[in-house]
Scaffold this motif. Structure first.
Motif, PDB file in Angstrom:
ATOM      1  N   PHE A 125     151.293  21.178 -56.046  1.00  0.00           N
ATOM      2  CA  PHE A 125     150.263  20.152 -55.973  1.00  0.00           C
ATOM      3  C   PHE A 125     149.318  20.402 -54.799  1.00  0.00           C
ATOM      4  CE2 PHE A 125     153.604  18.102 -58.388  1.00  0.00           C
ATOM      5  CZ  PHE A 125     152.943  17.294 -59.300  1.00  0.00           C
ATOM      6  N   ILE A 126     149.180  21.625 -54.376  1.00  0.00           N
ATOM      7  CA  ILE A 126     148.366  21.919 -53.199  1.00  0.00           C
ATOM      8  C   ILE A 126     146.947  21.381 -53.382  1.00  0.00           C
ATOM      9  CG2 ILE A 126     147.300  23.766 -51.852  1.00  0.00           C
ATOM     10  CD1 ILE A 126     149.751  25.463 -52.356  1.00  0.00           C
ATOM     11  N   GLY A 127     146.519  20.536 -52.432  1.00  0.00           N
ATOM     12  CA  GLY A 127     145.161  20.000 -52.456  1.00  0.00           C
ATOM     13  C   GLY A 127     144.930  18.925 -53.493  1.00  0.00           C
ATOM     14  N   ALA A 128     145.973  18.470 -54.193  1.00  0.00           N
ATOM     15  CA  ALA A 128     145.797  17.453 -55.230  1.00  0.00           C
ATOM     16  C   ALA A 128     145.559  16.087 -54.601  1.00  0.00           C
ATOM     17  CB  ALA A 128     147.024  17.406 -56.138  1.00  0.00           C
ATOM     18  N   ALA A 129     144.972  15.165 -55.397  1.00  0.00           N
ATOM     19  CA  ALA A 129     144.710  13.810 -54.924  1.00  0.00           C
ATOM     20  C   ALA A 129     145.140  12.819 -55.990  1.00  0.00           C
ATOM     21  CB  ALA A 129     143.230  13.633 -54.606  1.00  0.00           C
ATOM     22  N   LEU A 130     146.008  11.860 -55.590  1.00  0.00           N
ATOM     23  CA  LEU A 130     146.456  10.801 -56.475  1.00  0.00           C
ATOM     24  C   LEU A 130     145.817   9.504 -56.011  1.00  0.00           C
ATOM     25  CD1 LEU A 130     148.304   9.741 -58.758  1.00  0.00           C
ATOM     26  CD2 LEU A 130     150.120   9.484 -57.041  1.00  0.00           C
ATOM     27  N   SER A 131     144.835   9.016 -56.797  1.00  0.00           N
ATOM     28  CA  SER A 131     144.157   7.774 -56.431  1.00  0.00           C
ATOM     29  C   SER A 131     144.390   6.681 -57.465  1.00  0.00           C
ATOM     30  CB  SER A 131     142.643   8.023 -56.278  1.00  0.00           C
ATOM     31  OG  SER A 131     142.079   8.503 -57.488  1.00  0.00           O
ATOM     32  N   GLY A 132     145.276   6.928 -58.397  1.00  0.00           N
ATOM     33  CA  GLY A 132     145.620   5.966 -59.435  1.00  0.00           C
ATOM     34  C   GLY A 132     146.496   6.650 -60.467  1.00  0.00           C
ATOM     35  N   PHE A 148     153.671  20.179 -51.911  1.00  0.00           N
ATOM     36  CA  PHE A 148     152.717  19.085 -51.753  1.00  0.00           C
ATOM     37  C   PHE A 148     151.767  19.334 -50.582  1.00  0.00           C
ATOM     38  CE2 PHE A 148     156.242  17.143 -54.022  1.00  0.00           C
ATOM     39  CZ  PHE A 148     155.618  16.376 -54.985  1.00  0.00           C
ATOM     40  N   GLU A 149     151.574  20.558 -50.213  1.00  0.00           N
ATOM     41  CA  GLU A 149     150.738  20.865 -49.055  1.00  0.00           C
ATOM     42  C   GLU A 149     149.311  20.359 -49.272  1.00  0.00           C
ATOM     43  OE1 GLU A 149     149.355  24.732 -46.352  1.00  0.00           O
ATOM     44  OE2 GLU A 149     150.687  24.975 -48.086  1.00  0.00           O
ATOM     45  N   ASN A 150     148.792  19.667 -48.238  1.00  0.00           N
ATOM     46  CA  ASN A 150     147.415  19.139 -48.246  1.00  0.00           C
ATOM     47  C   ASN A 150     147.152  18.165 -49.394  1.00  0.00           C
ATOM     48  OD1 ASN A 150     146.565  20.652 -45.948  1.00  0.00           O
ATOM     49  ND2 ASN A 150     146.327  22.457 -47.255  1.00  0.00           N
ATOM     50  N   THR A 151     148.216  17.544 -49.898  1.00  0.00           N
ATOM     51  CA  THR A 151     148.062  16.557 -50.964  1.00  0.00           C
ATOM     52  C   THR A 151     147.730  15.198 -50.372  1.00  0.00           C
ATOM     53  OG1 THR A 151     149.601  17.722 -52.409  1.00  0.00           O
ATOM     54  CG2 THR A 151     149.252  15.396 -52.862  1.00  0.00           C
ATOM     55  N   THR A 152     146.870  14.444 -51.102  1.00  0.00           N
ATOM     56  CA  THR A 152     146.517  13.091 -50.686  1.00  0.00           C
ATOM     57  C   THR A 152     147.061  12.102 -51.708  1.00  0.00           C
ATOM     58  OG1 THR A 152     144.479  13.833 -49.604  1.00  0.00           O
ATOM     59  CG2 THR A 152     144.636  11.503 -50.148  1.00  0.00           C
ATOM     60  N   LEU A 153     147.952  11.220 -51.262  1.00  0.00           N
ATOM     61  CA  LEU A 153     148.519  10.182 -52.116  1.00  0.00           C
ATOM     62  C   LEU A 153     147.916   8.856 -51.682  1.00  0.00           C
ATOM     63  CD1 LEU A 153     152.259  11.361 -52.052  1.00  0.00           C
ATOM     64  CD2 LEU A 153     150.460  11.989 -53.675  1.00  0.00           C
ATOM     65  N   ALA A 154     146.768   8.495 -52.311  1.00  0.00           N
ATOM     66  CA  ALA A 154     146.021   7.328 -51.862  1.00  0.00           C
ATOM     67  C   ALA A 154     146.386   6.066 -52.616  1.00  0.00           C
ATOM     68  CB  ALA A 154     144.515   7.588 -52.000  1.00  0.00           C
TER      69      ALA A 154
END
Length: 450
Positions: free
Chosen positions: A376-383, A400-406
């Motif tokens: 999931f490198i660089g992935a973003a979970l916003s919903g 999960f490196e550099n992943t954003t779990l917003a």
């Protein structure tokens, strides 16, 4: 000596009805007309007398005039019926002539397709396609013949005994001809919605660019993709099924880049990927299903790079990945489902790098990960939802490196770590408080963003 009378051959299709002999019809007709005239004369006399009670009796001349007028009307009706019958017979003759001509064209085109020389076979391709345009009633039959040609044995090795010079160009021409007839579903000569059967065909190239798949069944079941480029770029899938069930991908590229999926199904179930690429990059999914259920990946790449998933489903249920790469790099998931339910990852990579998930679901439930990498490198979970429910992690890497779990939900509920050996890389992961996370057996990573 007996002279045997030759019987005329039976006519096929529409035919002229059997007629009675003139020597029989003529006297019978005269008798019937005489009886009709007699009846009309006395009937008219009785009618006119009844209409004029107490007056001068109706003269025989008046009766004759009325009778002749009635007979004239009857004759006009009979003449009209005769003319109508004659027209039907003429139309029948015309239909028979047209059918005979079309049948002769079909026979000639089929003979050309079986010729030894490639140039003659090419002429047969164009002749059969033109016949399909002119013969709407048998259009599917003509299309079937062209597809059957591609299903015939084909040797791609130029050094092999079965190699036929010019054969590749004949086959590519057939595919281009089919593509040209799939451009406009409203055209009178369109083949959209027709069944196209390439079962077991050996394909080392082919162009279906901009084709409109609006219905029918297009099947590549057990087809062998051995090299070259088979392209469906910019194609529209709005209905029907394109079936790659059990196909072998050993080389080359099958290119769906920039295609549009608004309905229908593209089915790669039980396909085998040992090399080559299936490319769905920059593809729009606003409906329909793409299925890789029970597919086997031991090499090659399936690429959904920069694809947009607004609805529909992409399924890898019970797929086996012991090599190769499935990548969603840069894809946007905003209203669709991507599911690896029951898949086995023993090697290779599922790359979800730089994916933006704002809605929908990414499911890796009941997956067995014994080796390989889910990244999931660089992935973003916003919903939306990312789930590893009941997944077994006995090796390999979760990155999960550099992943954003917003926002949204990430869960490993029910997952297990038997014997450990699984590496979890959470370097520079950003976790917001709004994101609901169930780490299950994995080490909990605390929220580091408000």
């Amino acid at each position: 000596m007996r002279i045997l009378r030759r019987r005329s051959p039976e006519q096929q299709g529409r035919h002229t009805p059997n007629l009675w002999p003139v020597w029989l019809v003529a006297p019978v007709s005269l008798i019937l007309v005489a009886l009709l005239a007699y009846g009309l004369y006395h009937g008219v006399d009785a009618f006119l007398t009844a209409e004029n009670p107490g007056k001068k009796p109706v003269s025989g001349q008046d009766n004759i005039k009325v009778t002749v007028t009635a007979l004239t009307l009857v004759g006009a009706v009979l003449a009209g019926l005769y003319a109508y019958r004659k027209q039907l017979l003429d139309e029948g003759s015309s239909h028979r002539a047209d059918a005979m001509q079309l049948a002769e064209r079909y026979t000639k085109a089929a003979e050309q397709l079986g010729h030894e020389q490639a140039a003659v076979r090419l002429a047969g391709v164009y002749a059969m396609a033109r016949l399909a345009d002119d013969w709407q009633e048998q259009r599917q039959v003509c299309v079937n013949v062209l597809c059957a040609y591609l299903r015939m044995p084909y040797e791609t090795d130029t050094g092999s005994e079965g190699y036929m010079k010019g054969e590749r160009e004949v086959r590519l021409t057939i595919i281009r001809t089919i593509r040209d007839h799939l451009q406009d579903p409203t055209s009178a000569t369109s083949w959209c919605g027709r069944d196209l059967d390439f079962t077991g065909a050996v394909l080392d190239g082919g162009d279906f660019e901009n084709a409109k798949f609006t219905g029918g069944l297009v099947t590549f079941t057990r087809a062998k993709f051995t090299g070259g480029l088979v392209t469906f770029t910019h194609a529209d899938f709005t209905g029907g099924t394109v079936d790659f069930n059990g196909a072998d991908f050993t080389g080359g590229t099958v290119d769906f880049s920039r295609a549009r999926f608004t309905g229908g199904t593209v089915d790669f179930s039980r396909a085998r990927f040992t090399g080559g690429t299936v490319d769905f990059s920059v593809t729009d999914f606003s409906g329909g299903i793409v299925a890789f259920n029970q597919a086997r990946f031991s090499g090659g790449t399936v690429d959904f790079r920069d694809a947009k998933f607004f609805s529909g489903m992409v399924l890898f249920h019970f797929a086996a990945l012991d090599g190769g790469r499935v990548t969603f790099d840069g894809a946007q998931l905003s209203g669709s489902t991507v599911s690896f339910f029951g898949a086995i990852l023993s090697d290779g990579m599922v790359a979800l790098e730089n994916v933006l998930i704002s809605d929908g679901a990414l499911r890796l439930d009941n997956v067995l990960i014994s080796d390989g990498t889910v990244s999931f490198i660089g992935a973003a979970l916003s919903g939306g939802t990312v789930t590893f429910a009941d997944t077994t992690l006995s090796g390999g890497t979760l990155d999960f490196e550099n992943t954003t779990l917003a926002d949204g939900t990430l869960t490993f509920d029910g997952a297990t770590l038997p014997g450990s050996g699984t590496t979890v890389d959470a370097n520079n992961i950003l976790i917001h408080a709004a994101c609901a996370i169930e780490w299950g057996p994995l080490p909990t990573i605390p929220v580091n963003q408000p």
